[in-house]
Design an enzyme around this catalytic site. Structure first.
Site, short mmCIF file in Angstrom:
data_model
loop_
_atom_site.label_atom_id
_atom_site.label_comp_id
_atom_site.label_asym_id
_atom_site.label_seq_id
_atom_site.Cartn_x
_atom_site.Cartn_y
_atom_site.Cartn_z
N GLY A 8 -34.33 10.14 34.55
CA GLY A 8 -33.92 11.57 34.73
C GLY A 8 -33.85 12.27 33.44
O GLY A 8 -33.97 11.76 32.17
N THR A 10 -31.53 13.83 32.11
CA THR A 10 -30.26 13.43 31.62
C THR A 10 -29.79 11.93 31.25
O THR A 10 -29.40 11.54 30.37
CB THR A 10 -28.90 13.98 32.37
OG1 THR A 10 -29.27 15.58 32.39
CG2 THR A 10 -27.85 13.91 31.70
N ALA A 108 -41.37 13.16 40.32
CA ALA A 108 -41.29 11.78 40.98
C ALA A 108 -39.83 11.70 41.63
O ALA A 108 -40.14 11.12 42.65
CB ALA A 108 -41.49 10.82 39.69
N ASP A 109 -38.92 12.25 41.18
CA ASP A 109 -37.53 12.00 41.59
C ASP A 109 -37.63 12.67 42.95
O ASP A 109 -37.11 12.02 44.17
CB ASP A 109 -36.39 12.64 40.90
CG ASP A 109 -36.70 14.03 40.41
OD1 ASP A 109 -37.95 14.49 40.53
OD2 ASP A 109 -35.91 14.72 39.87
N ARG A 110 -38.31 13.71 43.30
CA ARG A 110 -38.25 14.36 44.63
C ARG A 110 -39.19 13.58 45.59
O ARG A 110 -38.76 13.61 46.85
CB ARG A 110 -38.78 15.95 44.31
CG ARG A 110 -38.00 16.64 43.29
CD ARG A 110 -38.52 18.19 42.97
NE ARG A 110 -38.27 18.92 44.06
CZ ARG A 110 -38.68 20.34 44.07
NH1 ARG A 110 -39.66 20.58 43.05
NH2 ARG A 110 -38.54 21.13 45.18
N THR A 132 -29.88 17.55 36.63
CA THR A 132 -30.06 18.57 35.45
C THR A 132 -30.59 19.89 36.02
O THR A 132 -30.17 20.99 35.70
CB THR A 132 -31.13 18.05 34.54
OG1 THR A 132 -30.72 16.77 34.10
CG2 THR A 132 -31.27 19.04 33.32
N THR A 184 -9.09 31.65 31.15
CA THR A 184 -10.55 31.85 31.00
C THR A 184 -11.05 30.35 31.43
O THR A 184 -12.25 30.53 32.03
CB THR A 184 -10.68 31.97 29.37
OG1 THR A 184 -10.28 33.34 29.00
CG2 THR A 184 -12.46 32.28 29.50
#
Length: 255
Positions: A8, A10, A108-110, A132, A184
């Site tokens: 991937g 990341t 490819a991941d999808r 990511t 914050t």
């Protein structure tokens, strides 16, 4: 033994399977496109030894990769040390029909996730991958990949906010119970968390409105999926190992 590699943007995950369907070992490292074949070997060899196995035991290598620059190094590692020619997942070598004008554009991941969903879930289905990038992938009633949507990933949004502003700090992704924050850091965490809850639910709602047969399964995956699972109204489950399940299913089809 079968080695599945999920590269991937990341992280890169290595999953080792014996003859059963269960993962016998799994390791993760940061994705560095320039990591060499020798560096992959130096990382993996002692991990293999801890599992009382060796590179010689690998009979098949299947790779899902969304980082083109890393491909030649994985090929080099596989050929030099295993030695096996790795097979890279693409729209041309999976059982799922990709119903798009240019199937090769789909990551490819999808595609791998789509294969896993066709195998394990009721169709039509939507996969929400919190990686990511935040991606939405639609699989039709006949098992075809129909397309989807892509939004910036959660950590990418935090990084961009911190880099583009002078005083806003970089924060971790956490579950936020309140929208009205008192500091914050908490305000950023609240905005990110509830903002992505709204984004995910909004895109899912729009996808469902475009599906005449409805949607029977909505699956979240990716490392952040469990964080959001209880807050997405239309989500059926979080499946962090969906991509590895898809790689295993593709391997079985290729054997």
């Amino acid at each position: 033994m079968f080695l599945a590699i999920d590269i991937g943007n990341t992280n890169t995950v290595f999953a080792l399977y014996d003859n059963a369907d269960d993962i016998s070992a799994m390791w993760r490292c940061e994705t560095i496109a320039s990591k060499t074949a020798d560096e992959y070997a130096a990382f993996l060899k002692p991990l293999f030894a801890m599992e009382n196995t060796s590179f010689d035991d690998i009979s098949f290598v299947l790779v899902g990769c969304v980082v083109p620059e890393a491909e030649r190094h994985i090929i080099g590692f596989s050929k030099k040390y295993l030695p096996r020619d790795p097979v890279f997942v693409s729209a041309e070598n999976i059982s799922v029909n990709v119903d798009l004008p240019v199937p090769s554009q789909v990551g490819a991941d999808r595609l791998i996730n789509a294969v896993a969903v066709v195998q394990d879930y009721a169709l039509p289905a939507v996969v929400v991958d919190l990686g990511t990038a935040t991606t939405f992938d639609v699989i039709g009633a006949d098992g075809s990949y129909l397309g989807g949507s892509i939004a910036p990933g959660i950590r990418l949004s935090i990084d961009a906010l911190s880099k583009a502003t002078a005083k806003l700090p970089h924060v971790n992704v956490v579950k936020s119970e309140r929208a009205i924050a008192k500091s914050t850091d908490e305000a950023i965490q609240s905005g990110i968390f509830w903002g992505y809850v709204g984004l995910i639910q909004g895109v899912l709602g729009k996808i469902k409105s475009e599906m005449p047969d409805g949607v029977r399964s909505v699956i979240a995956t990716g490392g952040l999926a469990p964080l959001f699972a209880d807050y997405i109204d239309d989500l059926d489950c979080a499946d962090e190992t969906l991509t590895l399940k898809g790689l295993l299913a593709i391997y079985k089809e290729m054997r």
